[in-house]
Design an enzyme around this catalytic site. Sequence first.
Site, PDB file in Angstrom:
ATOM      1  N   CYS A 141       0.887  -1.176   0.000  1.00 29.58           N
ATOM      2  CA  CYS A 141       0.000   0.000   0.000  1.00 29.58           C
ATOM      3  C   CYS A 141       0.915   1.213   0.000  1.00 29.58           C
ATOM      4  O   CYS A 141       1.232   1.764   1.050  1.00 29.58           O
ATOM      5  CB  CYS A 141      -0.877  -0.014   1.244  1.00 29.58           C
ATOM      6  SG  CYS A 141      -1.886  -1.489   1.396  1.00 29.58           S
ATOM      7  N   ALA A 142       1.356   1.637  -1.158  1.00 30.76           N
ATOM      8  CA  ALA A 142       2.585   2.434  -1.217  1.00 30.76           C
ATOM      9  C   ALA A 142       2.416   3.948  -1.351  1.00 30.76           C
ATOM     10  O   ALA A 142       3.368   4.679  -1.080  1.00 30.76           O
ATOM     11  CB  ALA A 142       3.458   1.927  -2.360  1.00 30.76           C
ATOM     12  N   ALA A 143       1.254   4.445  -1.788  1.00 31.78           N
ATOM     13  CA  ALA A 143       1.145   5.893  -2.037  1.00 31.78           C
ATOM     14  C   ALA A 143       1.024   6.661  -0.723  1.00 31.78           C
ATOM     15  O   ALA A 143       0.416   6.162   0.209  1.00 31.78           O
ATOM     16  CB  ALA A 143      -0.086   6.175  -2.903  1.00 31.78           C
ATOM     17  N   GLY A 145       4.256   7.274  -1.211  1.00 32.21           N
ATOM     18  CA  GLY A 145       5.574   6.760  -1.577  1.00 32.21           C
ATOM     19  C   GLY A 145       6.698   7.053  -0.586  1.00 32.21           C
ATOM     20  O   GLY A 145       7.852   6.716  -0.870  1.00 32.21           O
ATOM     21  N   GLY A 146       6.359   7.653   0.540  1.00 31.35           N
ATOM     22  CA  GLY A 146       7.401   8.011   1.518  1.00 31.35           C
ATOM     23  C   GLY A 146       8.239   6.814   1.944  1.00 31.35           C
ATOM     24  O   GLY A 146       9.476   6.892   1.985  1.00 31.35           O
ATOM     25  N   LYS A 147       7.573   5.693   2.210  1.00 35.49           N
ATOM     26  CA  LYS A 147       8.331   4.536   2.708  1.00 35.49           C
ATOM     27  C   LYS A 147       9.075   3.847   1.564  1.00 35.49           C
ATOM     28  O   LYS A 147      10.153   3.298   1.778  1.00 35.49           O
ATOM     29  CB  LYS A 147       7.415   3.580   3.484  1.00 35.49           C
ATOM     30  CG  LYS A 147       6.911   4.220   4.756  1.00 35.49           C
ATOM     31  CD  LYS A 147       6.178   3.279   5.660  1.00 35.49           C
ATOM     32  CE  LYS A 147       5.561   4.014   6.839  1.00 35.49           C
ATOM     33  NZ  LYS A 147       4.482   4.962   6.438  1.00 35.49           N
ATOM     34  N   ASP A 213       1.910  -1.158   4.914  1.00 39.56           N
ATOM     35  CA  ASP A 213       1.575   0.077   5.620  1.00 39.56           C
ATOM     36  C   ASP A 213       0.077   0.283   5.356  1.00 39.56           C
ATOM     37  O   ASP A 213      -0.317   0.923   4.385  1.00 39.56           O
ATOM     38  CB  ASP A 213       2.423   1.224   5.031  1.00 39.56           C
ATOM     39  CG  ASP A 213       2.334   2.497   5.833  1.00 39.56           C
ATOM     40  OD1 ASP A 213       2.079   2.416   7.046  1.00 39.56           O
ATOM     41  OD2 ASP A 213       2.522   3.582   5.249  1.00 39.56           O
ATOM     42  N   CYS A 267      -0.993   4.232  11.270  1.00 37.54           N
ATOM     43  CA  CYS A 267      -0.767   5.493  11.984  1.00 37.54           C
ATOM     44  C   CYS A 267      -1.970   5.807  12.871  1.00 37.54           C
ATOM     45  O   CYS A 267      -2.416   6.945  12.931  1.00 37.54           O
ATOM     46  CB  CYS A 267      -0.434   6.623  11.019  1.00 37.54           C
ATOM     47  SG  CYS A 267      -1.558   6.753   9.643  1.00 37.54           S
TER      48      CYS A 267
HETATM   49  C1  LIG Z   1      -1.132   4.535   5.041  1.00 37.71           C
HETATM   50  S1  LIG Z   1      -1.319   4.801   3.363  1.00 37.71           S
HETATM   51  C2  LIG Z   1       0.244   4.331   2.722  1.00 37.71           C
HETATM   52  C3  LIG Z   1       1.323   5.373   2.921  1.00 37.71           C
HETATM   53  C4  LIG Z   1       2.612   5.007   2.200  1.00 37.71           C
HETATM   54  N1  LIG Z   1       3.078   3.696   2.603  1.00 37.71           N
HETATM   55  C5  LIG Z   1       3.720   6.011   2.430  1.00 37.71           C
HETATM   56  O1  LIG Z   1       4.599   5.766   3.269  1.00 37.71           O
HETATM   57  O2  LIG Z   1       3.731   7.036   1.738  1.00 37.71           O
HETATM   58  C6  LIG Z   1      -2.302   3.454   2.869  1.00 37.71           C
HETATM   59  C7  LIG Z   1      -2.558   3.402   1.387  1.00 37.71           C
HETATM   60  O3  LIG Z   1      -3.257   2.167   1.116  1.00 37.71           O
HETATM   61  C8  LIG Z   1      -4.109   2.391   0.008  1.00 37.71           C
HETATM   62  N2  LIG Z   1      -5.094   1.269  -0.001  1.00 37.71           N
HETATM   63  C9  LIG Z   1      -6.301   1.201   0.585  1.00 37.71           C
HETATM   64  N3  LIG Z   1      -6.865   0.009   0.375  1.00 37.71           N
HETATM   65  C10 LIG Z   1      -5.985  -0.713  -0.371  1.00 37.71           C
HETATM   66  C11 LIG Z   1      -5.993  -2.022  -0.921  1.00 37.71           C
HETATM   67  N4  LIG Z   1      -7.040  -2.838  -0.745  1.00 37.71           N
HETATM   68  N5  LIG Z   1      -4.932  -2.431  -1.643  1.00 37.71           N
HETATM   69  C12 LIG Z   1      -3.869  -1.615  -1.829  1.00 37.71           C
HETATM   70  N6  LIG Z   1      -3.801  -0.354  -1.332  1.00 37.71           N
HETATM   71  C13 LIG Z   1      -4.846   0.093  -0.604  1.00 37.71           C
HETATM   72  C14 LIG Z   1      -4.681   3.757   0.281  1.00 37.71           C
HETATM   73  O4  LIG Z   1      -5.206   4.337  -0.901  1.00 37.71           O
HETATM   74  C15 LIG Z   1      -3.471   4.495   0.841  1.00 37.71           C
HETATM   75  O5  LIG Z   1      -2.798   5.175  -0.191  1.00 37.71           O
END
Ligand SMILES: C[S@@+](CC[C@H](N)C(=O)[O-])C[C@H]1O[C@@H](n2cnc3c(N)ncnc32)[C@H](O)[C@@H]1O
Length: 341
Positions: A141-143, A145-147, A213, A267
């Site tokens: 769950c990357a957006a 993209g910080g991690k 994440d 978080c």
């Molecule tokens: C906590 S954020 C991730 C932050 C990211 N790891 C960073 O460090 O920038 C969780 C992300 O999971 C995505 N998400 C939600 N449900 C998901 C799913 N079923 N599969 C993949 N990604 C999902 C959300 O859109 C969101 O962007």
Amino acid sequence: MVSQTILKAKSEGKLQKQICKVVLDHFEKQYIKELGDVWTTVREVLSSPQCWQYAVLLNKFNYSSELEKDLHLKGYRRAFQEPLPYLPESLKCYISSTPGRFLAQKHRVGKLKEYYLLNAASLLAVLALEVKDGEKVLDMCAAPGGKSIALLQCACPGLLHCNEYDSLRSRWLQETLESFIPASLMNTITVDELDGRCIGDLHPNAFDKVLLDAPCSNDKSWLFSSDIQQATEMISHRKELSTIQVQLLRSAIKALHPGGSLVYSTCTLSRAENSDTINHILNSSSNIVPEDISEMASAVSWEFTLADGIQKHELLVLPERGKAWGPMYMAKLKKALSKEN
Ligand SMILES: C[S@@+](CC[C@H](N)C(=O)[O-])C[C@H]1O[C@@H](n2cnc3c(N)ncnc32)[C@H](O)[C@@H]1O
């Protein structure tokens, strides 16, 4: 006229975030039960954006010594100065005890950004993953993209597969990667837009490391929701998040190579989305065991305020004045070598 007034107020820093009372009342009831008196200090920091701190993660692919000098002049120092079980020299993160944000960097065509602003606690999840050169890594769950960026500061994975379900956020993720990572490395990075819950079936036993994440009830942002109706709805659907988190975890475990490790992070302070979710997985899966991260936890405990009464495979960062990092929960699990997947 109104927009001019808003612009003026914005430029003068006068627009204050407003606390959403519905969310605060909901947190109040839940967290006093789960955290006891600690909640009072945590609440004070969470509800005061003027206390929030932001770390500066340098981009090893493009930063100048002037930037480091400037950070020192502004009172920043290197984070993670105690010996940690895993701390690559190439990961350079600066923090300051004074609240506030270092200047955000604008996009410059053809030039990589020099640094990324983030919550320093986010890096703990990345450090716990202990990525080594050549490994196949999934950031499920990357957006935005910080991690992913932080992972790439630590090592050169053979493959970094970044996934994000939401297509707008996936584009944001792609832009982040392009702003920080040289084109020559982009052939080791793939970006996908799948529901993370399918990845385990699509790529079984494929990755050495998985970072999950997870989508969660992001306490800081929920507390400042501007739409009461939307906030009420989020609260009433909060329980469903644990179900999705368990499904994502099951998929992450499937995607892991036997012997591989995964880090789960959120978080939120919510026990249902943290320890309860991890305990549920540990109690219902025969091929997964907890991995001890207590050495890392004790090494960072002077820089981060950690919750007591937590098990050796998890940690919970509690924001405190002057150490306003978190909330951030993480747990590390390992896929057993011999059992069926
Ligand atoms: C906590 S954020 C991730 C932050 C990211 N790891 C960073 O460090 O920038 C969780 C992300 O999971 C995505 N998400 C939600 N449900 C998901 C799913 N079923 N599969 C993949 N990604 C999902 C959300 O859109 C969101 O962007």
